[in-house]
Enzyme design. Structure first.
Site, mmCIF file in Angstrom:
data_model
loop_
_atom_site.group_PDB
_atom_site.id
_atom_site.type_symbol
_atom_site.label_atom_id
_atom_site.label_comp_id
_atom_site.label_asym_id
_atom_site.label_seq_id
_atom_site.Cartn_x
_atom_site.Cartn_y
_atom_site.Cartn_z
ATOM 1 N N GLU A 104 35.126 -31.682 12.092
ATOM 2 C CA GLU A 104 35.998 -32.172 13.144
ATOM 3 C C GLU A 104 35.878 -31.343 14.407
ATOM 4 O O GLU A 104 35.704 -30.124 14.352
ATOM 5 C CB GLU A 104 37.448 -32.186 12.647
ATOM 6 C CG GLU A 104 37.631 -33.286 11.629
ATOM 7 C CD GLU A 104 38.991 -33.276 10.973
ATOM 8 O OE1 GLU A 104 39.819 -32.429 11.315
ATOM 9 O OE2 GLU A 104 39.201 -34.144 10.112
ATOM 10 N N CYS A 117 37.388 -27.936 21.168
ATOM 11 C CA CYS A 117 37.627 -27.021 20.055
ATOM 12 C C CYS A 117 36.544 -27.303 19.002
ATOM 13 O O CYS A 117 36.479 -28.387 18.435
ATOM 14 C CB CYS A 117 39.028 -27.284 19.513
ATOM 15 S SG CYS A 117 39.422 -26.260 18.099
ATOM 16 N N CYS A 124 36.120 -22.757 4.998
ATOM 17 C CA CYS A 124 36.238 -21.348 5.394
ATOM 18 C C CYS A 124 36.546 -20.502 4.170
ATOM 19 O O CYS A 124 37.354 -20.894 3.332
ATOM 20 C CB CYS A 124 37.368 -21.206 6.420
ATOM 21 S SG CYS A 124 37.512 -19.529 7.083
ATOM 22 N N CYS A 128 43.236 -18.120 4.718
ATOM 23 C CA CYS A 128 44.571 -17.813 5.254
ATOM 24 C C CYS A 128 45.572 -18.802 4.647
ATOM 25 O O CYS A 128 45.280 -19.995 4.520
ATOM 26 C CB CYS A 128 44.572 -17.925 6.774
ATOM 27 S SG CYS A 128 43.398 -16.781 7.526
ATOM 28 N N CYS A 131 46.697 -22.173 6.640
ATOM 29 C CA CYS A 131 45.660 -22.945 7.334
ATOM 30 C C CYS A 131 45.124 -24.051 6.428
ATOM 31 O O CYS A 131 44.758 -23.801 5.284
ATOM 32 C CB CYS A 131 44.531 -22.006 7.735
ATOM 33 S SG CYS A 131 43.084 -22.864 8.392
ATOM 34 N N CYS A 353 45.948 -27.105 15.734
ATOM 35 C CA CYS A 353 45.371 -25.922 15.081
ATOM 36 C C CYS A 353 45.636 -25.938 13.583
ATOM 37 O O CYS A 353 46.752 -26.192 13.150
ATOM 38 C CB CYS A 353 46.038 -24.661 15.588
ATOM 39 S SG CYS A 353 45.662 -24.288 17.246
HETATM 40 N N1 SAH Z 1 38.788 -18.806 11.873
HETATM 41 C C1 SAH Z 1 39.124 -18.492 13.202
HETATM 42 C C2 SAH Z 1 39.094 -19.665 14.155
HETATM 43 C C3 SAH Z 1 39.607 -20.959 13.636
HETATM 44 S S1 SAH Z 1 41.330 -21.052 13.341
HETATM 45 C C4 SAH Z 1 40.473 -17.796 13.258
HETATM 46 O O1 SAH Z 1 41.175 -17.771 12.262
HETATM 47 O O2 SAH Z 1 40.780 -17.248 14.303
HETATM 48 C C5 SAH Z 1 41.999 -21.198 14.981
HETATM 49 C C6 SAH Z 1 43.448 -20.741 15.124
HETATM 50 O O3 SAH Z 1 44.355 -21.648 14.491
HETATM 51 C C7 SAH Z 1 43.684 -19.387 14.485
HETATM 52 O O4 SAH Z 1 44.479 -18.561 15.294
HETATM 53 C C8 SAH Z 1 44.439 -19.793 13.248
HETATM 54 O O5 SAH Z 1 45.152 -18.730 12.719
HETATM 55 C C9 SAH Z 1 45.298 -20.910 13.743
HETATM 56 N N2 SAH Z 1 45.872 -21.723 12.692
HETATM 57 C C10 SAH Z 1 45.370 -21.957 11.463
HETATM 58 N N3 SAH Z 1 46.190 -22.748 10.754
HETATM 59 C C11 SAH Z 1 47.238 -23.057 11.564
HETATM 60 C C12 SAH Z 1 48.393 -23.891 11.421
HETATM 61 N N4 SAH Z 1 48.605 -24.585 10.313
HETATM 62 N N5 SAH Z 1 49.236 -23.966 12.467
HETATM 63 C C13 SAH Z 1 48.989 -23.309 13.610
HETATM 64 N N6 SAH Z 1 47.911 -22.537 13.813
HETATM 65 C C14 SAH Z 1 47.037 -22.405 12.797
HETATM 66 FE FE1 SF4 Z 2 39.506 -19.560 8.178
HETATM 67 FE FE2 SF4 Z 2 41.689 -20.959 8.754
HETATM 68 FE FE3 SF4 Z 2 41.858 -18.319 8.361
HETATM 69 FE FE4 SF4 Z 2 40.653 -19.243 10.586
HETATM 70 S S1 SF4 Z 2 42.826 -19.490 10.032
HETATM 71 S S2 SF4 Z 2 39.927 -17.626 9.212
HETATM 72 S S3 SF4 Z 2 39.731 -21.122 9.754
HETATM 73 S S4 SF4 Z 2 41.249 -19.841 6.831
#
Ligand code: SAH
Ligand code: SF4
Length: 378
Positions: A104, A117, A124, A128, A131, A353
């Site tokens: 996406e 984006c 990944c 986290c 996420c 995000c």
């Molecule tokens: N992996 C990288 C970039 C992709 S995630 C990273 O973690 O930075 C991009 C951003 O979206 C990151 O700051 C991540 O923490 C945030 N993010 C992930 N899941 C989210 C959610 N459910 N709601 C809001 N932000 C989220």
């Molecule tokens: Fe990976 Fe999502 Fe964590 Fe970014 S926020 S490092 S995409 S698991």
């Protein structure tokens, strides 16, 4: 009688995808096929500024060279599988890769800029807990062609290259699916094409890599390319960050912030880091957390982005209330920080995000793992 002739297998000729090359890579490629390296910038311009994928249309190349390129090379980007437009104009694209999987890419138009984006991996590994990409597990790294191909495809699809000569995009954020520093060898050449004046010509302040904090990757990045940096911090102490961003166990906060300071000392793109902090109700959003955050970031030139949590099915988190986010931001502002609360875009189409979840064929079997609930920390 047996036939002793060697089996005739049709040679499968794979063509070289020119989207895999930045300028230096393209120059090497032209040398390797016995051509002059200056062809690289001509071809980059055709591909990325005019959106051309047909060598016959590259009119400043000789007929012979065009014929040769048709034989050995191609320009192949992910295809648009479907697109969904949000009420706020945000467009989420599902793009199909050659391997059959989907990723996406999200286009976010605003009054004075348009941001794309971009994804760097299918799924990944960082896992986290808040996420949705993480829930999908991990399949593989994207190639350079698949990363820059997202920019190429969306720009071409929106019809803003080739016709008016206008720049289709002003900003790119590596904030789609995946952890870009775990795919640095493909991400760097793709970002180099974003910056190249013969390609997209974006300002280095407007190409942002966002990371969960892979320290060796950060140190390597500074020597390889100049781009803006966003750090997904999300917690002011190791105990909580270990739960939210598990890679913190390997790269804890103090060392991570030191690596960020090294990065900004070694780059010309920016003199401060954008710290991203997702607002999770009752988990990381108290006044105590805000004061702790103000303290921990004291030595890091930064601005803070508060990101309202975007829920997804089966998440155990909820977004902090608006009042809580405001209060949290006020404490940080009183401590002298620039604080921006990110507007949630494309929420109605799951393009916000952390909601980006393509069709990932998981190799980690994470989706089958039991979910261990996280305890709210006061
Ligand atoms: N992996 C990288 C970039 C992709 S995630 C990273 O973690 O930075 C991009 C951003 O979206 C990151 O700051 C991540 O923490 C945030 N993010 C992930 N899941 C989210 C959610 N459910 N709601 C809001 N932000 C989220
Ligand atoms: Fe990976 Fe999502 Fe964590 Fe970014 S926020 S490092 S995409 S698991």
């Amino acid at each position: 009688m047996t036939d002793t002739a060697p089996a005739q297998t049709a040679a499968v000729q794979t063509k070289t995808n020119l989207l895999n090359f930045d300028r230096l890579g393209m120059e090497d490629y032209f040398r390797s096929i016995g051509e002059k390296p200056f062809r690289a910038s001509q071809v980059l311009k055709w591909i990325h500024q005019h959106g051309v994928d047909d060598f016959d249309a590259m009119s400043n190349l000789s007929k012979d060279l065009r014929a040769k390129l048709k034989d050995v090379a191609e320009v192949r980007a992910p295809e648009v599988l479907f697109e969904q437009m949000s009420d706020d104009g945000t467009i989420k694209f599902a793009l199909r890769l050659e391997s059959g999987q989907a990723i996406e890419t999200v286009y976010i138009p605003e009054a004075n800029r348009s941001t794309l984006c971009v994804s760097s991996q299918i799924g990944c590994v960082v896992d986290c807990s808040f996420c949705s990409t993480a829930q999908q597990g991990f399949n593989r790294n994207l190639t350079t062609a698949e990363i820059i191909g997202q920019v190429w495809r969306v720009a071409k699809h929106l019809g803003t290259i080739g016709q008016t000569g206008e720049r289709p995009l002003s900003n790119v954020v590596m904030m789609g699916m995946g952890e870009p520093l775990l795919n640095i060898d493909n991400v760097v050449p793709a970002m180099s094409v974003m910056l190249d004046d013969f390609a997209y010509g974006l300002s280095k302040r407007r190409v942002t890599l966002s990371t969960s904090g892979i320290i060796p990757g950060l140190d390597e990045l500074a020597g390889r390319i100049d781009v803006a940096l966003a750090l997904s911090l999300h917690a002011p102490n190791d105990e909580l960050r270990n739960q939210l961003v598990p890679v913190n166990r390997k790269y804890p906060i103090t060392e991570l912030l030191a690596a960020c300071r090294r990065y900004i000392a070694n780059t010309n793109a920016t003199n401060r880091v954008t710290v991203e902090y997702v607002m999770l109700d009752g988990v990381n959003d108290s006044d105590v957390h805000a004061r702790e955050l103000a303290k921990v970031l004291r030595e890091l030139p930064c601005k803070i982005n508060l990101i309202p949590f975007n829920p997804f099915p089966q998440t155990r988190f909820a977004c902090s209330s608006e009042e809580r986010i405001d209060r949290f931001g006020q404490i940080l502002m009183q401590a002298g920080y620039t604080v921006i609360t990110r507007k949630t875009r494309g929420e109605d189409i799951d393009a916000a995000c952390g909601q980006l979840a393509g069709k990932v064929l998981d190799k980690t079997r994470r989706a089958q793992r039991k979910v261990i609930p996280i305890l709210p920390v006061a």
